[in-house]
Design a protein around this motif. Structure first.
Motif, short mmCIF file in Angstrom:
data_model
loop_
_atom_site.label_atom_id
_atom_site.label_comp_id
_atom_site.label_asym_id
_atom_site.label_seq_id
_atom_site.Cartn_x
_atom_site.Cartn_y
_atom_site.Cartn_z
N GLY A 100 2.19 48.11 105.73
CA GLY A 100 1.71 46.73 105.79
C GLY A 100 0.77 46.56 106.96
O GLY A 100 0.19 47.53 107.47
N ALA A 101 0.60 45.34 107.42
CA ALA A 101 -0.31 45.05 108.54
C ALA A 101 0.22 43.86 109.33
O ALA A 101 0.90 42.98 108.78
N VAL A 102 -0.10 43.84 110.61
CA VAL A 102 0.22 42.70 111.47
C VAL A 102 -1.10 42.05 111.87
O VAL A 102 -2.07 42.73 112.22
N ILE A 103 -1.16 40.74 111.75
CA ILE A 103 -2.36 39.96 112.07
C ILE A 103 -2.04 39.07 113.27
O ILE A 103 -1.06 38.32 113.26
N VAL A 104 -2.83 39.17 114.31
CA VAL A 104 -2.65 38.37 115.52
C VAL A 104 -3.88 37.48 115.68
O VAL A 104 -5.01 37.97 115.65
#
Length: 391
Positions: A177-181
């Motif tokens: 998945g991915a983490v968005i900040v």
């Protein structure tokens, strides 16, 4: 943004923000029960090992649960908004800052597609923007948001944001998945302006400091050369300011400096600059004057206005000033020399009785003065009951 991303990536997303199942040991590690022979009781020697293994599993599960709880608390306390998505682009987590910026609550967002919770458009064309989370997954690298991107919040309002995304990996290194900040871009601009202001202004009085004065003086001299007008520097020193601090404390002294700064600003034009040079010294830049007499008139006005009584925390205080004046191009044609000459003239004014102003002359450089932070012969510290200081 990099600091926030580092904090987030250090949270072990593979075990913290996603469901983590504990896999028991291989069954071959457990002893196999032997058939019972007549007259023999069952052997249970394998039970302690199995009990220990189960206990170890419970400890691991408890540790993971504690780690998840800690991470969620930590993510809810940071100012950056955080979203995570799986490979299908479904939202799997969001912290409180993300709830605030998107307008979505966590229960509403979890399980919804990212395009619905986090719709992005180009600020100029209003076309749908490319999601950095999808790029981070497909390219397996950190991806930044394009400039001028706007988040369309749940209520339809729009918010300029800055963000980046990084892929999330499992223990085998596979992308899961991915983490968005992201954060409010306007807050970044506000912070930059605040930092710039702090770098160029005095913390106590709010006046320009030496850095900003030097910049404005250089600009003023450039314009003076082009348009052939005069520039003046007035160097101000409060006479015998130290006894006020010694007698009434630094809080009263600081309040007095703030009051002096306020009065000095009221005497100046918009094109002029009042600077706190440090301590009880101030410098005033008269960016454009016609005659030397104009600088003298300003000095006389300052002596009259700043010399009026001050009521500071119940104390009535009187101060006097020593002012030195130097002119461009008569006394100097560069910033450093002009400042030095105004400073020299101020000390001549102080030596000649204080409470007055003195214009720089070339002869002053042939009679060097010893600069002293405290003048000799000052009165001893006053008692707090003595409210009027008149030097």
């Amino acid at each position: 943004m990099a600091d926030a991303r580092t904090r987030v990536e250090c949270m072990m997303y593979d075990s913290i923000l996603q469901d983590t199942a504990w896999t028991p040991r291989n069954s071959t590690s457990f002893p196999v029960e032997q058939p019972l022979r007549q007259g023999h009781t069952a052997r249970t020697g394998y039970l302690p090992e199995r009990t220990a293994t189960n206990a170890s599993g419970r400890d691991l599960a408890a540790a993971l649960d504690a780690e998840k709880a800690w991470a969620r608390v930590a993510l809810d306390t940071i100012s950056d908004a955080v979203l995570t998505i799986d490979l299908q682009g479904t939202v799997t987590y969001m912290n409180r800052a993300a709830e605030t910026l998107t307008g979505w609550s966590q229960p509403e967002a979890i399980g919804a597609p990212l395009s619905r919770v986090f719709p992005l458009v180009d600020g100029k064309t209003h076309q749908t923007a490319i999601y950095p989370g999808r790029r981070a997954i497909e390219e397996n690298r950190t991806a930044g948001l394009a400039l001028d991107c706007v988040l369309v919040r749940q209520d339809g309002s729009k918010l300029a944001i800055e963000d980046s995304a990084a892929p999330i990996h499992d223990r085998e290194g596979r992308v899961t998945g991915a983490v968005i900040v992201f954060h409010d871009a306007s807050q970044s601009q506000v912070m930059l302006e605040r930092i710039a202001h702090q770098a160029q202004h005095d913390a106590l009085t709010g006046l320009p400091n030496r850095v900003l004065l030097t910049e404005r003086l250089s600009r003023a001299l450039g314009l003076a050369r082009r348009h052939r007008h005069l520039v003046a520097l007035l160097y101000l020193d409060l006479d015998a300011f130290k006894p006020i601090n010694d007698s009434f404390g630094h809080a009263v002294g600081d309040s007095l400096l703030q009051a002096v700064a306020s009065r000095a600003q009221e005497c100046m034009r918009d094109i002029d600059t009042v600077c706190r040079q440090g301590g009880d010294e101030f410098v005033i830049l008269l960016a454009e004057i016609r005659r030397p007499q104009d600088a003298k008139r300003v000095a006389e006005k300052l002596l009259a206005v700043l010399g009026r009584p001050y009521c500071i925390q119940g104390h009535e205080l009187l101060i006097t000033l020593s002012i030195g004046i130097s002119l461009y191009p008569d006394d100097a044609d560069d910033e450093d020399t002009l400042m030095h000459n105004a400073d020299t003239a101020m000390y001549h004014a102080k030596r000649n009785g204080r409470n007055g102003h003195h214009c720089f002359t070339a002869e002053m450089n042939t009679r060097p003065l010893q600069r002293r932070r405290t003048e000799p012969g000052l009165h001893p510290p006053l008692q707090p009951s003595q409210y009027v200081l008149d030097f």
